[in-house]
Design a protein around this motif. Structure first.
Motif, PDB file in Angstrom:
ATOM      1  N   GLY A 117      42.021  19.589  39.786  1.00 19.94           N
ATOM      2  CA  GLY A 117      40.565  19.706  39.728  1.00 19.94           C
ATOM      3  C   GLY A 117      39.519  20.908  40.149  1.00 19.94           C
ATOM      4  O   GLY A 117      38.385  21.612  40.154  1.00 19.94           O
ATOM      5  N   ASN A 118      40.004  21.993  40.757  1.00 19.48           N
ATOM      6  CA  ASN A 118      39.858  22.205  41.731  1.00 19.48           C
ATOM      7  C   ASN A 118      38.751  24.043  40.976  1.00 19.48           C
ATOM      8  O   ASN A 118      40.116  23.983  40.565  1.00 19.48           O
ATOM      9  CB  ASN A 118      40.241  23.129  43.248  1.00 19.48           C
ATOM     10  CG  ASN A 118      40.141  21.827  44.743  1.00 19.48           C
ATOM     11  OD1 ASN A 118      39.475  21.464  45.585  1.00 19.48           O
ATOM     12  ND2 ASN A 118      41.115  21.739  44.557  1.00 19.48           N
ATOM     13  N   LEU A 119      38.121  24.662  40.992  1.00 20.07           N
ATOM     14  CA  LEU A 119      37.651  25.960  40.498  1.00 20.07           C
ATOM     15  C   LEU A 119      38.055  26.465  40.974  1.00 20.07           C
ATOM     16  O   LEU A 119      38.297  26.822  42.132  1.00 20.07           O
ATOM     17  CB  LEU A 119      35.995  25.152  40.216  1.00 20.07           C
ATOM     18  CG  LEU A 119      36.252  26.886  39.473  1.00 20.07           C
ATOM     19  CD1 LEU A 119      36.670  27.098  38.360  1.00 20.07           C
ATOM     20  CD2 LEU A 119      34.262  27.164  39.494  1.00 20.07           C
ATOM     21  N   LEU A 120      39.575  27.873  40.601  1.00 20.80           N
ATOM     22  CA  LEU A 120      39.780  28.793  41.391  1.00 20.80           C
ATOM     23  C   LEU A 120      39.211  29.978  40.204  1.00 20.80           C
ATOM     24  O   LEU A 120      38.559  29.907  38.649  1.00 20.80           O
ATOM     25  CB  LEU A 120      41.165  28.680  40.667  1.00 20.80           C
ATOM     26  CG  LEU A 120      42.058  27.317  41.501  1.00 20.80           C
ATOM     27  CD1 LEU A 120      44.206  27.471  41.762  1.00 20.80           C
ATOM     28  CD2 LEU A 120      41.982  27.754  43.079  1.00 20.80           C
ATOM     29  N   GLU A 121      38.875  31.028  40.572  1.00 19.98           N
ATOM     30  CA  GLU A 121      38.255  32.224  40.280  1.00 19.98           C
ATOM     31  C   GLU A 121      39.417  33.592  40.922  1.00 19.98           C
ATOM     32  O   GLU A 121      39.568  33.446  41.745  1.00 19.98           O
ATOM     33  CB  GLU A 121      37.011  32.313  40.956  1.00 19.98           C
ATOM     34  CG  GLU A 121      36.550  34.119  40.325  1.00 19.98           C
ATOM     35  CD  GLU A 121      35.071  34.114  40.568  1.00 19.98           C
ATOM     36  OE1 GLU A 121      34.590  35.242  40.616  1.00 19.98           O
ATOM     37  OE2 GLU A 121      34.712  32.897  41.322  1.00 19.98           O
ATOM     38  N   VAL A 122      39.919  33.849  39.780  1.00 19.48           N
ATOM     39  CA  VAL A 122      40.592  35.300  40.208  1.00 19.48           C
ATOM     40  C   VAL A 122      40.207  36.611  39.868  1.00 19.48           C
ATOM     41  O   VAL A 122      39.622  36.343  38.353  1.00 19.48           O
ATOM     42  CB  VAL A 122      41.765  35.223  39.439  1.00 19.48           C
ATOM     43  CG1 VAL A 122      42.665  36.739  39.372  1.00 19.48           C
ATOM     44  CG2 VAL A 122      42.651  33.881  40.219  1.00 19.48           C
ATOM     45  N   ALA A 123      39.902  37.760  40.321  1.00 19.71           N
ATOM     46  CA  ALA A 123      39.559  38.419  40.186  1.00 19.71           C
ATOM     47  C   ALA A 123      39.630  40.047  40.383  1.00 19.71           C
ATOM     48  O   ALA A 123      40.754  39.715  41.926  1.00 19.71           O
ATOM     49  CB  ALA A 123      37.789  38.210  40.440  1.00 19.71           C
ATOM     50  N   THR A 124      39.231  41.079  39.359  1.00 13.03           N
ATOM     51  CA  THR A 124      39.146  41.965  40.088  1.00 13.03           C
ATOM     52  C   THR A 124      38.436  42.978  40.387  1.00 13.03           C
ATOM     53  O   THR A 124      36.910  43.071  39.704  1.00 13.03           O
ATOM     54  CB  THR A 124      40.497  43.076  39.019  1.00 13.03           C
ATOM     55  OG1 THR A 124      39.227  43.248  37.457  1.00 13.03           O
ATOM     56  CG2 THR A 124      41.856  42.405  38.758  1.00 13.03           C
ATOM     57  N   TYR A 125      38.717  43.817  41.205  1.00 12.57           N
ATOM     58  CA  TYR A 125      37.075  44.626  41.921  1.00 12.57           C
ATOM     59  C   TYR A 125      37.596  45.746  40.482  1.00 12.57           C
ATOM     60  O   TYR A 125      38.674  46.508  40.771  1.00 12.57           O
ATOM     61  CB  TYR A 125      37.630  45.248  42.926  1.00 12.57           C
ATOM     62  CG  TYR A 125      36.357  44.667  43.821  1.00 12.57           C
ATOM     63  CD1 TYR A 125      35.928  44.752  44.041  1.00 12.57           C
ATOM     64  CD2 TYR A 125      36.864  42.902  44.766  1.00 12.57           C
ATOM     65  CE1 TYR A 125      34.314  43.665  44.796  1.00 12.57           C
ATOM     66  CE2 TYR A 125      36.559  42.315  44.863  1.00 12.57           C
ATOM     67  CZ  TYR A 125      34.940  42.311  46.141  1.00 12.57           C
ATOM     68  OH  TYR A 125      34.549  41.278  46.712  1.00 12.57           O
ATOM     69  N   ASP A 126      35.599  46.251  40.089  1.00  9.53           N
ATOM     70  CA  ASP A 126      35.480  47.448  39.610  1.00  9.53           C
ATOM     71  C   ASP A 126      35.759  48.625  40.290  1.00  9.53           C
ATOM     72  O   ASP A 126      34.836  49.150  41.120  1.00  9.53           O
ATOM     73  CB  ASP A 126      34.441  46.952  38.651  1.00  9.53           C
ATOM     74  CG  ASP A 126      34.369  48.936  38.097  1.00  9.53           C
ATOM     75  OD1 ASP A 126      34.478  49.444  37.915  1.00  9.53           O
ATOM     76  OD2 ASP A 126      32.708  49.318  37.527  1.00  9.53           O
ATOM     77  N   GLN A 127      36.590  49.659  40.528  1.00  6.64           N
ATOM     78  CA  GLN A 127      36.847  49.892  41.584  1.00  6.64           C
ATOM     79  C   GLN A 127      36.148  51.474  41.053  1.00  6.64           C
ATOM     80  O   GLN A 127      36.054  52.027  42.466  1.00  6.64           O
ATOM     81  CB  GLN A 127      37.757  51.034  41.925  1.00  6.64           C
ATOM     82  CG  GLN A 127      39.943  49.844  41.657  1.00  6.64           C
ATOM     83  CD  GLN A 127      39.498  48.832  43.294  1.00  6.64           C
ATOM     84  OE1 GLN A 127      38.909  50.103  44.369  1.00  6.64           O
ATOM     85  NE2 GLN A 127      39.390  47.547  42.807  1.00  6.64           N
ATOM     86  N   SER A 128      35.211  51.495  40.655  1.00  4.16           N
ATOM     87  CA  SER A 128      34.083  52.786  40.694  1.00  4.16           C
ATOM     88  C   SER A 128      32.764  52.606  41.092  1.00  4.16           C
ATOM     89  O   SER A 128      32.658  53.655  41.424  1.00  4.16           O
ATOM     90  CB  SER A 128      34.127  53.435  38.937  1.00  4.16           C
ATOM     91  OG  SER A 128      32.750  52.248  38.390  1.00  4.16           O
ATOM     92  N   ILE A 129      32.744  51.362  41.844  1.00  4.36           N
ATOM     93  CA  ILE A 129      31.644  51.043  42.258  1.00  4.36           C
ATOM     94  C   ILE A 129      31.600  49.482  42.874  1.00  4.36           C
ATOM     95  O   ILE A 129      32.329  49.082  42.565  1.00  4.36           O
ATOM     96  CB  ILE A 129      30.711  49.527  40.848  1.00  4.36           C
ATOM     97  CG1 ILE A 129      30.169  50.891  39.558  1.00  4.36           C
ATOM     98  CG2 ILE A 129      29.491  49.733  41.751  1.00  4.36           C
ATOM     99  CD1 ILE A 129      29.484  49.993  38.976  1.00  4.36           C
ATOM    100  N   GLN A 130      31.142  50.085  44.313  1.00  5.14           N
ATOM    101  CA  GLN A 130      31.647  49.014  45.672  1.00  5.14           C
ATOM    102  C   GLN A 130      29.885  49.418  46.554  1.00  5.14           C
ATOM    103  O   GLN A 130      29.709  50.258  46.579  1.00  5.14           O
ATOM    104  CB  GLN A 130      32.781  49.754  46.717  1.00  5.14           C
ATOM    105  CG  GLN A 130      34.800  49.882  45.953  1.00  5.14           C
ATOM    106  CD  GLN A 130      34.881  48.633  45.692  1.00  5.14           C
ATOM    107  OE1 GLN A 130      34.691  47.955  46.660  1.00  5.14           O
ATOM    108  NE2 GLN A 130      35.006  48.020  44.478  1.00  5.14           N
ATOM    109  N   LEU A 131      29.384  47.693  46.491  1.00  7.31           N
ATOM    110  CA  LEU A 131      28.676  48.047  47.657  1.00  7.31           C
ATOM    111  C   LEU A 131      28.947  48.503  48.817  1.00  7.31           C
ATOM    112  O   LEU A 131      30.073  47.862  49.843  1.00  7.31           O
ATOM    113  CB  LEU A 131      28.531  46.467  47.797  1.00  7.31           C
ATOM    114  CG  LEU A 131      28.043  46.212  46.608  1.00  7.31           C
ATOM    115  CD1 LEU A 131      27.290  44.722  46.461  1.00  7.31           C
ATOM    116  CD2 LEU A 131      26.490  46.681  45.926  1.00  7.31           C
ATOM    117  N   SER A 132      28.413  48.873  49.749  1.00  6.40           N
ATOM    118  CA  SER A 132      28.605  49.693  51.461  1.00  6.40           C
ATOM    119  C   SER A 132      28.627  48.279  52.095  1.00  6.40           C
ATOM    120  O   SER A 132      26.978  47.405  51.860  1.00  6.40           O
ATOM    121  CB  SER A 132      27.952  50.482  51.978  1.00  6.40           C
ATOM    122  OG  SER A 132      28.145  51.723  50.825  1.00  6.40           O
TER     123      SER A 132
END
Length: 132
Positions: A117-132
């Protein structure tokens, strides 16, 4: 002191073999054995150590409980590939795809649960916008 990275986390689980099967099959992690026959899941340069519920290895969290974790994993490639893979594995989504904010910028996430029951999040980064 300056923290460089997260090395490992510990999951307390009901059935270590079922957890290894799920994380290996669904998330492509590799089972490893270390120390005194302890079992873990390796991916990238990190690992998830597994403790059996009721038998935590000292020292441990104050209240180690199966199903209390909320983890986010970043994958390469598009979210559509993630959705197709999860469907093939018979995984039921809790939510997503939805926009979120990751550690370094915008991500697109899907959510589901592991056998405990652990909550798992799988994500992809939006390669066009990255924070510094």
């Amino acid at each position: 002191m300056r923290i460089d990275r997260l090395d490992h986390v510990v999951l307390t689980v009901v059935d270590i073999s079922a957890t290894i099967d799920f994380y290996s099959r669904v998330l492509g992690m590799q089972e490893i054995t270390f120390g005194d026959q302890r079992r873990a899941l390796a991916f990238g340069q990190q690992k998830i150590n597994l403790h059996s519920a009721g038998h935590p290895i000292a020292p441990h969290a104050t209240s180690p409980t199966p199903g209390s974790a909320d983890l986010c994993f970043i994958v390469t490639g598009g979210i559509q590939g993630v959705l197709t893979h999860l469907q093939t594995c018979g995984v039921t989504l809790e939510a997503g795809p939805v926009p979120r904010t990751g550690a370094t910028g915008p991500i697109t996430s899907v959510y589901f649960r592991d056998p405990d029951g652990n909550l798992l999040e799988v994500a992809t980064y939006d390669q066009s916008i990255q924070l510094s």
